[in-house]
Scaffold this motif. Structure first.
Motif, PDB file in Angstrom:
ATOM      1  N   UNK A 101       0.696  -1.201  -0.021  1.00  8.01           N
ATOM      2  CA  UNK A 101       0.005  -0.028   0.003  1.00  8.01           C
ATOM      3  C   UNK A 101       0.993   1.242   0.098  1.00  8.01           C
ATOM      4  N   UNK A 102       2.013   1.291   0.788  1.00  8.84           N
ATOM      5  CA  UNK A 102       2.718   2.195   0.748  1.00  8.84           C
ATOM      6  C   UNK A 102       3.544   2.718  -0.649  1.00  8.84           C
ATOM      7  N   UNK A 103       3.713   1.422  -1.289  1.00 12.17           N
ATOM      8  CA  UNK A 103       4.612   1.682  -2.871  1.00 12.17           C
ATOM      9  C   UNK A 103       3.591   2.187  -3.783  1.00 12.17           C
ATOM     10  N   UNK A 104       2.382   2.068  -3.316  1.00 13.95           N
ATOM     11  CA  UNK A 104       1.243   2.785  -4.573  1.00 13.95           C
ATOM     12  C   UNK A 104       1.361   4.157  -4.603  1.00 13.95           C
ATOM     13  N   UNK A 105       1.943   4.801  -3.742  1.00 16.25           N
ATOM     14  CA  UNK A 105       2.095   6.410  -3.602  1.00 16.25           C
ATOM     15  C   UNK A 105       0.715   6.989  -4.077  1.00 16.25           C
ATOM     16  N   UNK A 106      -0.224   6.508  -3.192  1.00 14.62           N
ATOM     17  CA  UNK A 106      -1.335   7.378  -3.413  1.00 14.62           C
ATOM     18  C   UNK A 106      -1.161   8.767  -2.461  1.00 14.62           C
ATOM     19  N   UNK A 107      -1.006   9.870  -2.710  1.00 16.86           N
ATOM     20  CA  UNK A 107      -0.878  10.846  -2.011  1.00 16.86           C
ATOM     21  C   UNK A 107      -2.197  11.452  -1.386  1.00 16.86           C
ATOM     22  N   UNK A 108      -1.850  11.550  -0.144  1.00 14.33           N
ATOM     23  CA  UNK A 108      -3.051  12.220   0.772  1.00 14.33           C
ATOM     24  C   UNK A 108      -4.298  11.384   0.847  1.00 14.33           C
ATOM     25  N   UNK A 109      -3.763  10.062   0.980  1.00 12.12           N
ATOM     26  CA  UNK A 109      -5.102   8.928   0.999  1.00 12.12           C
ATOM     27  C   UNK A 109      -4.819   8.163   2.203  1.00 12.12           C
ATOM     28  N   UNK A 110      -6.021   8.168   3.045  1.00 14.84           N
ATOM     29  CA  UNK A 110      -5.932   7.359   4.162  1.00 14.84           C
ATOM     30  C   UNK A 110      -7.463   6.611   4.147  1.00 14.84           C
ATOM     31  N   UNK A 111      -7.351   5.314   4.024  1.00 10.93           N
ATOM     32  CA  UNK A 111      -8.777   4.597   3.729  1.00 10.93           C
ATOM     33  C   UNK A 111      -9.639   4.696   5.010  1.00 10.93           C
ATOM     34  N   UNK A 112     -10.802   4.756   4.804  1.00 16.29           N
ATOM     35  CA  UNK A 112     -11.819   4.808   5.958  1.00 16.29           C
ATOM     36  C   UNK A 112     -11.627   3.857   7.233  1.00 16.29           C
ATOM     37  N   UNK A 113     -11.274   2.439   6.591  1.00 14.27           N
ATOM     38  CA  UNK A 113     -11.200   1.593   7.777  1.00 14.27           C
ATOM     39  C   UNK A 113      -9.981   1.993   8.837  1.00 14.27           C
ATOM     40  N   UNK A 114      -8.889   2.806   8.304  1.00 12.07           N
ATOM     41  CA  UNK A 114      -7.928   3.052   9.188  1.00 12.07           C
ATOM     42  C   UNK A 114      -8.296   4.374  10.083  1.00 12.07           C
ATOM     43  N   UNK A 115      -9.289   5.169   9.504  1.00 10.92           N
ATOM     44  CA  UNK A 115      -9.657   6.441  10.306  1.00 10.92           C
ATOM     45  C   UNK A 115     -10.556   5.653  11.571  1.00 10.92           C
ATOM     46  N   UNK A 116     -11.364   4.522  11.143  1.00 13.48           N
ATOM     47  CA  UNK A 116     -12.058   3.887  12.111  1.00 13.48           C
ATOM     48  C   UNK A 116     -11.400   3.338  13.112  1.00 13.48           C
ATOM     49  N   UNK A 117     -10.161   2.529  12.606  1.00 11.73           N
ATOM     50  CA  UNK A 117      -9.451   1.924  13.858  1.00 11.73           C
ATOM     51  C   UNK A 117      -8.792   2.883  14.555  1.00 11.73           C
ATOM     52  N   UNK A 118      -7.989   3.985  13.991  1.00  5.04           N
ATOM     53  CA  UNK A 118      -7.533   5.102  14.707  1.00  5.04           C
ATOM     54  C   UNK A 118      -8.364   5.874  15.710  1.00  5.04           C
ATOM     55  N   UNK A 119      -9.552   6.052  15.364  1.00  2.00           N
ATOM     56  CA  UNK A 119     -10.729   6.906  16.241  1.00  2.00           C
ATOM     57  C   UNK A 119     -11.028   5.942  17.382  1.00  2.00           C
ATOM     58  N   UNK A 120     -11.370   4.452  16.747  1.00  2.00           N
ATOM     59  CA  UNK A 120     -11.841   3.521  17.810  1.00  2.00           C
ATOM     60  C   UNK A 120     -10.717   3.383  19.036  1.00  2.00           C
ATOM     61  N   UNK A 121      -9.468   2.916  18.621  1.00  2.00           N
ATOM     62  CA  UNK A 121      -8.395   3.039  19.410  1.00  2.00           C
ATOM     63  C   UNK A 121      -8.345   3.898  20.383  1.00  2.00           C
ATOM     64  N   UNK A 122      -8.203   5.084  19.835  1.00  2.00           N
ATOM     65  CA  UNK A 122      -7.731   6.312  20.657  1.00  2.00           C
ATOM     66  C   UNK A 122      -8.912   6.648  21.710  1.00  2.00           C
ATOM     67  N   UNK A 123     -10.344   6.602  21.370  1.00  3.85           N
ATOM     68  CA  UNK A 123     -11.420   6.636  22.160  1.00  3.85           C
ATOM     69  C   UNK A 123     -11.468   5.510  23.325  1.00  3.85           C
ATOM     70  N   UNK A 124     -10.761   4.254  23.069  1.00  6.52           N
ATOM     71  CA  UNK A 124     -10.788   3.550  24.063  1.00  6.52           C
ATOM     72  C   UNK A 124      -9.827   3.922  25.251  1.00  6.52           C
ATOM     73  N   UNK A 125      -8.698   4.422  24.684  1.00  5.48           N
ATOM     74  CA  UNK A 125      -7.684   4.772  25.781  1.00  5.48           C
ATOM     75  C   UNK A 125      -8.347   6.050  26.710  1.00  5.48           C
ATOM     76  N   UNK A 126      -8.594   7.035  25.871  1.00  3.35           N
ATOM     77  CA  UNK A 126      -9.345   8.358  26.389  1.00  3.35           C
ATOM     78  C   UNK A 126     -10.578   7.967  27.163  1.00  3.35           C
ATOM     79  N   UNK A 127     -11.307   6.909  26.826  1.00  2.26           N
ATOM     80  CA  UNK A 127     -12.247   6.474  27.834  1.00  2.26           C
ATOM     81  C   UNK A 127     -11.927   6.070  29.386  1.00  2.26           C
TER      82      UNK A 127
END
Length: 488
Positions: A101-127
């Motif tokens: 995925x890193x070698x595809x060089x899609x600039x400024x692209x973050x897939x939706x599932x990574x956003x969900x994982x990042x938010x869900x993980x951070x929310x758990x610890x902030x909880x």
């Protein structure tokens, strides 16, 4: 001299040496190789406004780490949980699901599932941070509600996935096996979640505590020190000392790796910093490419045990054995010297065997002049060693004050360049103005790099806490002690 410029037409230092592969690759070649073989270098590509936003977030993380350790009066649970939460956000922002995925060089692209994982993980610890009092009062997890358990499960799973992306699968597989072992031992999900996620014996245990207190500040200090140009100074010093001797470039690689290892506990960072210069030099001298790469890799690996700034394991060792970090660093001096001495002797013997010469003295910097003109760059390192030796303040505080000294030395370096410039009038004013902006840029980039370098160490430490937590929770540690005692 740019280390990324092609040098196809240069003569070798030995007439019979083959120089077809002695040229230094382009920046793109180096990045491509790093992405292929170093998981931590396989990051997403951003540009424009998104890149600035991410850099600002990384900068804020570095400032947060400084504030948390020097000024804030938070409890250990709040400190460690918020630290991991921010690491997860950075990890899922920068690191793709897989290498390709890193070698595809899609600039400024973050897939939706990574956003969900990042938010869900951070929310758990902030909880955890927001409900710490309620959770602390829960007796062995018996009073945890459904949301508490769900946050704990999500937090552990997301942490394991982030660690896999950043550091690789081995540590994640080991941690997962330990979790499975805890279930096989008959421990309930509620108790596992409580012990591994809501106490200071699991994810938020000693490893992440050491990382959030000591390691992150030493990483920031190393990044600030490197921004002063001290790495180039170390390489030039090594050239001045041994570059002219038999097989000089290989000896330069050993000494420069040892010196750079003093300011960076990362083997990969050490290899990239010194290897991009020393490996081509070794190949041009007549060493085989395989031998040149092996020398640089072995020498750079030793940077983890070269005081005063060693790898993360040294800080964990200090915490576990109960010895102050300066004592750990002092005891590492002899092993480190012996390690580098062994490599130095091996490259010398190889050079004598092949009949290799060194670099002509006229092409090397003069030691005395170099030390007098640039020796001041090591003042932050000397300051750190001195303050640690006399136990002036806490280890973390010494590291941050040394970082401040590094900033001052970086500014002094630019002021000296202003005084040496032969420009005058408007040209001089324009030069000073542009160089002043460069000072700010160097400090900014150093803090950003420090935050980025913390991600892999922090996630590995948090995952290691899972292993330690299961060992404590299941009584496996005592069983192992009994088995070893019986064998002995």
């Amino acid at each position: 001299m740019s280390i990324f410029k092609k040098k196809d037409n240069e003569e070798t230092l030995r007439p019979d040496a083959v120089n077809d592969d002695a040229s230094v690759g382009t920046a793109e070649d180096v990045q491509s190789i790093m992405e292929k073989y170093d998981r931590e270098s396989n990051v997403r590509v951003f540009s424009g406004v998104p890149e600035k936003i991410i850099h600002i977030f990384l900068l804020c993380f570095s400032l947060y780490a400084v504030y948390m350790n020097l000024f804030a009066n938070w409890g250990e649970r709040e400190r460690r949980a918020s630290f991991i939460a921010l690491l997860l956000i950075m990890a899922f922002t920068l690191y793709p699901f897989a290498k390709h995925n890193g070698r595809r060089k899609r600039v400024n692209y973050i897939p939706w599932y990574d956003c969900v994982l990042g938010i869900a993980g951070a929310f758990s610890y902030f909880w955890f941070v927001a409900n710490v009092q309620h959770i602390v009062n829960a007796a062995s997890g018996s009073e945890l509600n459904t949301i508490d358990i769900a946050c704990g499960v999500v937090g552990i799973i997301v942490l394991l996935e982030a660690t896999r992306r950043v550091t690789g699968a081995p540590i994640v597989i080991v941690a997962s096996c330990f979790i499975v072992f805890s279930f096989v031992s008959g421990i309930s999900l509620r108790r596992i979640v409580y012990q591994l996620f809501y106490t200071l014996n699991g994810v938020h245990g000693t490893p992440i505590g050491v990382c959030s207190t000591f390691i992150v500040l030493f990483i920031l200090f190393g990044a600030l020190l490197e921004s002063t140009g001290v790495s180039d100074f170390f390489i030039n010093m090594a050239n001045a000392l041994v570059g002219h001797t038999s097989g000089g470039p290989a000896k330069v690689a050993v000494i420069s790796s040892a010196l750079c290892g003093m300011v960076s506990g990362s083997s990969v960072a050490n290899t990239v910093t010194t290897g991009s210069v020393t490996i081509p030099m070794m190949k041009k001298t007549g060493y085989r490419g395989e031998f040149a790469g092996a020398v640089e890799a072995a020498a750079s690996t030793g940077g983890q045990i070269m005081p005063p700034i060693m790898g993360a394991a040294a800080f964990l060792m200090s915490e576990f054995v109960g010895l102050p970090y300066p004592q750990i660093a002092l005891k590492a001096v002899l092993p480190a010297v012996l390690y580098f001495a062994g490599i130095f002797m091996m490259v010398h013997l190889e050079a004598r065997k092949l009949g290799l010469t060194g670099i002509p003295r006229e092409n090397l910097p003069k030691f005395g002049r170099l030390f007098l003109t640039e020796g001041y760059l090591v003042i932050p390192l000397v300051f750190l060693v001195f303050t640690l030796a006399i136990s002036w303040r806490s280890t973390a505080t010494c590291a941050m004050y040394a970082g401040g000294v590094a900033v001052v030395i970086g500014i002094v370096r630019h002021v000296i360049s202003w005084l040496r410039t032969d420009k005058s009038g408007a040209e001089r004013s324009a030069y000073i103005s542009a160089d002043s902006k460069k000072i700010v840029s160097e400090i900014y980039n150093a803090l950003v790099a420090g935050a980025r370098n913390t991600i892999s160490v922090g996630l590995a430490c948090a995952t290691a806490g899972i292993i330690a937590g299961v060992v404590t929770m299941t009584g496996l540690g005592q069983d192992l002690v009994n088995i070893i005692h019986g064998i002995a």
